[in-house]
Design a protein around this motif. Sequence first.
Motif, short mmCIF file in Angstrom:
data_model
loop_
_atom_site.label_atom_id
_atom_site.label_comp_id
_atom_site.label_asym_id
_atom_site.label_seq_id
_atom_site.Cartn_x
_atom_site.Cartn_y
_atom_site.Cartn_z
N LEU A 143 0.83 -1.21 0.00
CA LEU A 143 0.00 0.00 0.00
C LEU A 143 0.86 1.25 0.00
O LEU A 143 0.51 2.26 -0.60
N MET A 144 1.99 1.19 0.70
CA MET A 144 2.85 2.36 0.76
C MET A 144 3.79 2.43 -0.43
O MET A 144 3.97 3.49 -1.01
N ASP A 145 4.38 1.32 -0.79
CA ASP A 145 5.39 1.33 -1.85
C ASP A 145 4.80 1.62 -3.22
O ASP A 145 5.48 2.14 -4.09
N THR A 146 3.54 1.28 -3.42
CA THR A 146 2.90 1.54 -4.71
C THR A 146 2.26 2.92 -4.76
O THR A 146 1.85 3.38 -5.82
N GLY A 147 2.15 3.57 -3.62
CA GLY A 147 1.50 4.88 -3.58
C GLY A 147 -0.01 4.81 -3.61
O GLY A 147 -0.69 5.82 -3.81
N LEU A 148 -0.59 3.62 -3.38
CA LEU A 148 -2.05 3.49 -3.44
C LEU A 148 -2.74 4.39 -2.42
O LEU A 148 -3.76 5.01 -2.73
N LEU A 149 -2.17 4.49 -1.22
CA LEU A 149 -2.78 5.37 -0.23
C LEU A 149 -2.77 6.83 -0.71
O LEU A 149 -3.74 7.56 -0.53
N LEU A 150 -1.67 7.22 -1.34
CA LEU A 150 -1.60 8.59 -1.87
C LEU A 150 -2.61 8.80 -2.99
O LEU A 150 -3.17 9.89 -3.11
N GLN A 151 -2.83 7.77 -3.79
CA GLN A 151 -3.83 7.89 -4.85
C GLN A 151 -5.21 8.15 -4.26
O GLN A 151 -5.96 8.99 -4.77
N ILE A 152 -5.52 7.44 -3.19
CA ILE A 152 -6.83 7.62 -2.56
C ILE A 152 -6.96 9.04 -2.03
O ILE A 152 -7.97 9.71 -2.25
N TRP A 153 -5.92 9.53 -1.35
CA TRP A 153 -5.97 10.90 -0.84
C TRP A 153 -6.05 11.90 -1.99
O TRP A 153 -6.75 12.90 -1.90
N GLY A 154 -5.33 11.62 -3.08
CA GLY A 154 -5.38 12.50 -4.25
C GLY A 154 -6.77 12.54 -4.85
O GLY A 154 -7.26 13.61 -5.24
N GLU A 155 -7.42 11.40 -4.93
CA GLU A 155 -8.78 11.35 -5.47
C GLU A 155 -9.74 12.13 -4.56
O GLU A 155 -10.70 12.72 -5.04
N ALA A 156 -9.46 12.13 -3.26
CA ALA A 156 -10.34 12.82 -2.31
C ALA A 156 -10.36 14.33 -2.53
O ALA A 156 -11.31 15.00 -2.14
N VAL A 157 -9.32 14.86 -3.17
CA VAL A 157 -9.27 16.30 -3.42
C VAL A 157 -10.33 16.72 -4.43
O VAL A 157 -10.93 17.79 -4.30
N SER A 158 -10.59 15.87 -5.43
CA SER A 158 -11.50 16.28 -6.51
C SER A 158 -12.73 15.40 -6.67
O SER A 158 -13.64 15.76 -7.42
N GLU A 159 -12.78 14.27 -6.00
CA GLU A 159 -13.91 13.35 -6.15
C GLU A 159 -14.70 13.29 -4.85
O GLU A 159 -14.18 12.86 -3.82
N ASP A 160 -15.96 13.70 -4.91
CA ASP A 160 -16.79 13.75 -3.70
C ASP A 160 -16.88 12.40 -2.99
O ASP A 160 -16.83 12.35 -1.76
N ARG A 161 -17.01 11.32 -3.75
CA ARG A 161 -17.17 10.00 -3.12
C ARG A 161 -15.95 9.63 -2.30
O ARG A 161 -16.06 9.04 -1.22
#
Length: 197
Positions: free
Chosen positions: A101-119
């Motif tokens: 989860l950390m090495d692939t940046g998946l957690l960062l992707q989720i946080w990044g999506e939270a900036v522009s995606e309401d869901r």
Amino acid sequence: MPKITEERREEQRSRILSAAMATFAEHGFRGASMARIIKASGLSAGAIYTYFPTKDSLEHAVAESIFRNRLGALRELAESDPVPAPAEGVRRFVASIPAELMDTGLLLQIWGEAVSEDRFRELSTGILRGLVERMGEYLAAWLRQERGLDEAASRERGRRLAPAVVALCQGYILRRALSGEGEEAFLGSVDALLQGL
């Protein structure tokens, strides 16, 4: 046709989530297609769509699953006997996060999506509130045990400290995803900072 048992249903759902998580980690949320997820799962399209009718529902379920597991890790810290000191608690908490989860940046992707995606924003802010609340409970338990604070004082101090301690954990996740550096240097710095609590 025989009915699927609840255990089998949960096993298939977990298999789909694992395949989706790996696909999102490799291709990002935007680059991951349902066809890729179906292929990675080894299940039929019909089986996937039975559990997750849309890619959005699958993205949401993956994000929720990741964050819910983090809440459980904090609960375990608060219920430990003895309750570990904050420096050790942070160390255990970040160690509980699967490396992929950390090495692939998946957690960062989720946080990044939270900036522009309401869901994602709604899910992420709700989970962040939960993480801060659970971190506060853990810190309060430690403050009662080690500092002898009463219930009210320990809860208040734990509540005030929790956002900063959660932010330290988030900083570690960001640093690791971006630089690929291991945890020792960062956690050594966190240890030094938290010794004064």
